[in-house]
Design a protein around this motif. Sequence first.
Motif, PDB file in Angstrom:
ATOM      1  N   TRP A 455       1.038   1.527   1.938  1.00 30.81           N
ATOM      2  CA  TRP A 455       1.795   0.283   1.798  1.00 30.81           C
ATOM      3  C   TRP A 455       0.858  -0.885   1.555  1.00 30.81           C
ATOM      4  O   TRP A 455      -0.257  -0.942   2.109  1.00 30.81           O
ATOM      5  CB  TRP A 455       2.592   0.005   3.073  1.00 30.81           C
ATOM      6  CG  TRP A 455       3.893   0.769   3.162  1.00 30.81           C
ATOM      7  CD1 TRP A 455       4.270   1.840   2.416  1.00 30.81           C
ATOM      8  CD2 TRP A 455       4.967   0.509   4.069  1.00 30.81           C
ATOM      9  NE1 TRP A 455       5.514   2.271   2.802  1.00 30.81           N
ATOM     10  CE2 TRP A 455       5.964   1.474   3.807  1.00 30.81           C
ATOM     11  CE3 TRP A 455       5.173  -0.426   5.067  1.00 30.81           C
ATOM     12  CZ2 TRP A 455       7.164   1.509   4.522  1.00 30.81           C
ATOM     13  CZ3 TRP A 455       6.362  -0.386   5.791  1.00 30.81           C
ATOM     14  CH2 TRP A 455       7.356   0.559   5.509  1.00 30.81           C
ATOM     15  N   ASP A 456       1.350  -1.827   0.750  1.00 27.29           N
ATOM     16  CA  ASP A 456       0.584  -3.053   0.557  1.00 27.29           C
ATOM     17  C   ASP A 456       0.915  -4.038   1.672  1.00 27.29           C
ATOM     18  O   ASP A 456       1.667  -3.723   2.603  1.00 27.29           O
ATOM     19  CB  ASP A 456       0.837  -3.644  -0.829  1.00 27.29           C
ATOM     20  CG  ASP A 456       2.292  -4.071  -1.043  1.00 27.29           C
ATOM     21  OD1 ASP A 456       3.046  -4.231  -0.051  1.00 27.29           O
ATOM     22  OD2 ASP A 456       2.674  -4.265  -2.217  1.00 27.29           O
ATOM     23  N   GLU A 457       0.353  -5.245   1.568  1.00 22.96           N
ATOM     24  CA  GLU A 457       0.531  -6.220   2.642  1.00 22.96           C
ATOM     25  C   GLU A 457       1.975  -6.657   2.806  1.00 22.96           C
ATOM     26  O   GLU A 457       2.372  -7.148   3.866  1.00 22.96           O
ATOM     27  CB  GLU A 457      -0.364  -7.432   2.378  1.00 22.96           C
ATOM     28  CG  GLU A 457      -1.858  -7.095   2.462  1.00 22.96           C
ATOM     29  CD  GLU A 457      -2.723  -8.266   2.049  1.00 22.96           C
ATOM     30  OE1 GLU A 457      -2.170  -9.250   1.521  1.00 22.96           O
ATOM     31  OE2 GLU A 457      -3.950  -8.192   2.259  1.00 22.96           O
ATOM     32  N   SER A 458       2.794  -6.467   1.777  1.00 28.09           N
ATOM     33  CA  SER A 458       4.205  -6.849   1.850  1.00 28.09           C
ATOM     34  C   SER A 458       5.080  -5.728   2.379  1.00 28.09           C
ATOM     35  O   SER A 458       6.290  -5.899   2.522  1.00 28.09           O
ATOM     36  CB  SER A 458       4.701  -7.276   0.461  1.00 28.09           C
ATOM     37  OG  SER A 458       3.945  -8.371  -0.030  1.00 28.09           O
ATOM     38  N   VAL A 462       2.659   1.817  -2.536  1.00 30.75           N
ATOM     39  CA  VAL A 462       1.804   1.735  -3.718  1.00 30.75           C
ATOM     40  C   VAL A 462       1.244   3.121  -4.012  1.00 30.75           C
ATOM     41  O   VAL A 462       0.999   3.921  -3.108  1.00 30.75           O
ATOM     42  CB  VAL A 462       0.647   0.723  -3.531  1.00 30.75           C
ATOM     43  CG1 VAL A 462       1.184  -0.693  -3.420  1.00 30.75           C
ATOM     44  CG2 VAL A 462      -0.188   1.064  -2.301  1.00 30.75           C
ATOM     45  N   ALA A 465      -3.383   2.984  -5.790  1.00 30.61           N
ATOM     46  CA  ALA A 465      -4.039   1.763  -5.321  1.00 30.61           C
ATOM     47  C   ALA A 465      -4.205   1.864  -3.806  1.00 30.61           C
ATOM     48  O   ALA A 465      -3.485   2.602  -3.126  1.00 30.61           O
ATOM     49  CB  ALA A 465      -3.220   0.521  -5.678  1.00 30.61           C
ATOM     50  N   GLY A 467      -3.894   1.169   0.010  1.00 29.92           N
ATOM     51  CA  GLY A 467      -2.874   0.615   0.892  1.00 29.92           C
ATOM     52  C   GLY A 467      -3.052   1.133   2.309  1.00 29.92           C
ATOM     53  O   GLY A 467      -3.876   2.009   2.586  1.00 29.92           O
ATOM     54  N   GLU A 468      -2.267   0.580   3.219  1.00 24.23           N
ATOM     55  CA  GLU A 468      -2.282   1.014   4.613  1.00 24.23           C
ATOM     56  C   GLU A 468      -1.596   2.370   4.743  1.00 24.23           C
ATOM     57  O   GLU A 468      -0.515   2.595   4.193  1.00 24.23           O
ATOM     58  CB  GLU A 468      -1.525   0.016   5.497  1.00 24.23           C
ATOM     59  CG  GLU A 468      -2.277  -1.258   5.791  1.00 24.23           C
ATOM     60  CD  GLU A 468      -3.120  -1.145   7.069  1.00 24.23           C
ATOM     61  OE1 GLU A 468      -3.211  -0.022   7.622  1.00 24.23           O
ATOM     62  OE2 GLU A 468      -3.659  -2.173   7.495  1.00 24.23           O
ATOM     63  N   TRP A 508      -7.167   2.860   5.496  1.00 29.79           N
ATOM     64  CA  TRP A 508      -6.881   2.567   4.090  1.00 29.79           C
ATOM     65  C   TRP A 508      -6.880   3.874   3.311  1.00 29.79           C
ATOM     66  O   TRP A 508      -7.813   4.684   3.427  1.00 29.79           O
ATOM     67  CB  TRP A 508      -7.931   1.644   3.487  1.00 29.79           C
ATOM     68  CG  TRP A 508      -7.901   0.210   3.927  1.00 29.79           C
ATOM     69  CD1 TRP A 508      -8.911  -0.492   4.491  1.00 29.79           C
ATOM     70  CD2 TRP A 508      -6.806  -0.704   3.795  1.00 29.79           C
ATOM     71  NE1 TRP A 508      -8.528  -1.775   4.749  1.00 29.79           N
ATOM     72  CE2 TRP A 508      -7.237  -1.942   4.329  1.00 29.79           C
ATOM     73  CE3 TRP A 508      -5.505  -0.605   3.303  1.00 29.79           C
ATOM     74  CZ2 TRP A 508      -6.420  -3.067   4.362  1.00 29.79           C
ATOM     75  CZ3 TRP A 508      -4.690  -1.727   3.344  1.00 29.79           C
ATOM     76  CH2 TRP A 508      -5.148  -2.932   3.869  1.00 29.79           C
ATOM     77  N   THR A 510      -5.535   5.900  -0.608  1.00 29.86           N
ATOM     78  CA  THR A 510      -4.941   5.858  -1.936  1.00 29.86           C
ATOM     79  C   THR A 510      -4.223   7.172  -2.174  1.00 29.86           C
ATOM     80  O   THR A 510      -4.822   8.244  -2.001  1.00 29.86           O
ATOM     81  CB  THR A 510      -6.000   5.667  -3.031  1.00 29.86           C
ATOM     82  OG1 THR A 510      -6.666   4.416  -2.839  1.00 29.86           O
ATOM     83  CG2 THR A 510      -5.361   5.685  -4.419  1.00 29.86           C
ATOM     84  N   SER A 523      -8.828   0.391   8.341  1.00 29.14           N
ATOM     85  CA  SER A 523      -8.396  -0.878   7.754  1.00 29.14           C
ATOM     86  C   SER A 523      -8.866  -2.068   8.574  1.00 29.14           C
ATOM     87  O   SER A 523      -9.004  -3.172   8.047  1.00 29.14           O
ATOM     88  CB  SER A 523      -6.866  -0.905   7.626  1.00 29.14           C
ATOM     89  OG  SER A 523      -6.237  -0.669   8.874  1.00 29.14           O
ATOM     90  N   ARG A 533     -10.506  -5.706  -1.595  1.00 30.71           N
ATOM     91  CA  ARG A 533     -10.714  -4.800  -0.477  1.00 30.71           C
ATOM     92  C   ARG A 533     -11.489  -3.570  -0.933  1.00 30.71           C
ATOM     93  O   ARG A 533     -11.205  -2.990  -1.985  1.00 30.71           O
ATOM     94  CB  ARG A 533      -9.380  -4.375   0.131  1.00 30.71           C
ATOM     95  CG  ARG A 533      -8.632  -5.509   0.769  1.00 30.71           C
ATOM     96  CD  ARG A 533      -7.380  -5.036   1.458  1.00 30.71           C
ATOM     97  NE  ARG A 533      -6.531  -4.242   0.580  1.00 30.71           N
ATOM     98  CZ  ARG A 533      -5.210  -4.173   0.696  1.00 30.71           C
ATOM     99  NH1 ARG A 533      -4.607  -4.855   1.634  1.00 30.71           N
ATOM    100  NH2 ARG A 533      -4.503  -3.431  -0.115  1.00 30.71           N
TER     101      ARG A 533
END
Length: 658
Positions: A455-458, A462, A465, A467-468, A508, A510, A523, A533
């Motif tokens: 997941w991205d920050e929102s 994703v 790329a 992400g968390e 983090w 991908t 992360s 990042r």
Amino acid sequence: MTLSEQIAPQWVPDAETLAGARITDFTRFVEERYGVTAADYHELWRWSVRDIPGFWRAVWEYFELGDTPAEVLAESAMPGAEWFPGTRLNYVDRVVRQARADRPAILALGEDIPVREVSWAEMLSRTAVLARRLRALGVGSGDRVVGYLPNIPEAVIAFLATASIGAIWSACGQDYTAQAALDRLGQLEPTVLITADGYRFGGRAHDKRDEIVALRAGLPTLRGTILLARYGHTLDGTLDWDDATEDLAADLGWTPAGIATTAVDFAHPLWVLYSSGTTGRPKGIVHGHGGVLLEHLKAIALHSDIEPEDTFFWYTSPSWMMWNFQVAGLLAGATIVCYDGSPAYPAPDALWAMAARTGTTVLGTSPGYVLACEKAGVLPSRAHDLSRLRQIGITGSALPATSSLWLRDHIGDIPVSAISGGTDIVSAFIGGVPTVPVWPGELSAPYLGVALQAWDESGDPVHGAVGELVVTAPMPSMPLRFWNDPDGSRYRDAYFDTYPGVWRHGDWITVNPHGSVTVHGRSDSTLNRNGIRMGSAEIYQVVEALPEVLEALVLGIELPDGGYWMPLFVVLPEDRTLTDDLRLRITSALRTQLSPRHVPDEIQCAPGIPHTRTGKKLEVPLKRILQGADPARVVDPSAIDAPELLSWYATHRSCTTS
């Protein structure tokens, strides 16, 4: 483009492997039983996370764990998911069902002892007698029995005896000091302590009697201490192991009726594991009988493809969740290996020698050990008969692509199953699959039943790329709770504070186009240069591939004036110095293999890099120390392997304080 994207998979399952894999048989089972059609693993995974209750019901039925429960998932909200309400069972019953006479349950060896076979009959008869002894000491369901033990068969027997009566097990390896053990085991107010007079590491026997005396003094609730005299020592007020596990008036020939297990609720606590404790008091993480049983059968039998004819050897310690994971080999009827000692004594290839000696088929180790073998010029398959070895497991940190390829070149055409999960779930989120290719530097796929996303920050998924790592649906082996956390606040803060109702693991990752996953690092220690990042793991992969560099540590430090400082610390052999030429080669390698933004602001030669007791680099605490924090307030020295290094890093703050 990364190295792993430039090359083909290093291993691809052949037709025989695809047909014979246990996970292929499971796929046929769900198709016949539930009408689920899955053309490949990824389709099976998508079904497993789309129908979470259906998948775990299938696992229960496939492994024939008893009558099918009426309900699988009564409450799906996280935290607080409720699994298999009304179901009663005991983890040990599954172990008992696997007993056989033609293969040992455990192979035990150490630096100072040859291989010793422990039969299923001996393991289970001693388990039964010890269970009766524990009851005689007043241990009942829900009471705590703790171990301060090396990785020896007696630790396995102590765990099984404890679990069989519904008591709760917890343990620390003897490399921990008495205070470090008390910080963990003391929280539980245990009834019985099971320990040994010492352990062996690096060619030296370590007498632990003084530590045991201190540990007992700090555990006022103890009703008894059972001592294994491995080196002939005794302690006043203790019960001898043999006296506690041998019933001289009874026939030690074991029968299934010999163990009277206590049926417990699906969510009854099985054991308490611990967080690293580097930045505060270790958190006690409670897992349940049913959740662990299901998760470990899935992970061991389906993902690791371990069967009754296998010998399963993971280099580990009772302090680390991989000890619990290796014990789960017994659930599949496999022989497990308990080793007390160093993997690199008396020579760097000692672990490979032991794998050959024991006929190991599935071997687990760490990226650090593989890298050490690379740099030492070890040639495992030339020096040792590893013909029975069919899979290598890797965990503890990210495995560089170069190390993965080194394993292929020096072990053979077998899968390298890198896994990533943690103590939190006492298993893996991501790892190997017998029917999925292995790409260097990547983990083959999310595990079945793990609703993993990046997941991205929102909070949006994703792909391709960084992400968390999040898990959007519950797993049975997620913690029941934290110990001494009555309102659940510490548990919620640990995993659910960022995305309410969704597990955020703190890595983090991908998710790659072909379904594999790349793990970039924690992360909370992510490098963030000018809003970009970066994961520390990819920097380590490049720098530690240089022959002069034993190990590296990179930190990203926010400065008081708003600036950003990214130092790189390297550990070199004693006969090497950090020359301008080596600095240039490090920066050139990072620039060409990664990008200019991966080049550090400064490169320093360090005397060493401290790690947690499970081998993870101490990135976050060292970052805080370099930002000016007092080391004594940032990290518990007893929770790391080289506390004397903290003062060295504290003196290298000039850039942060200037």
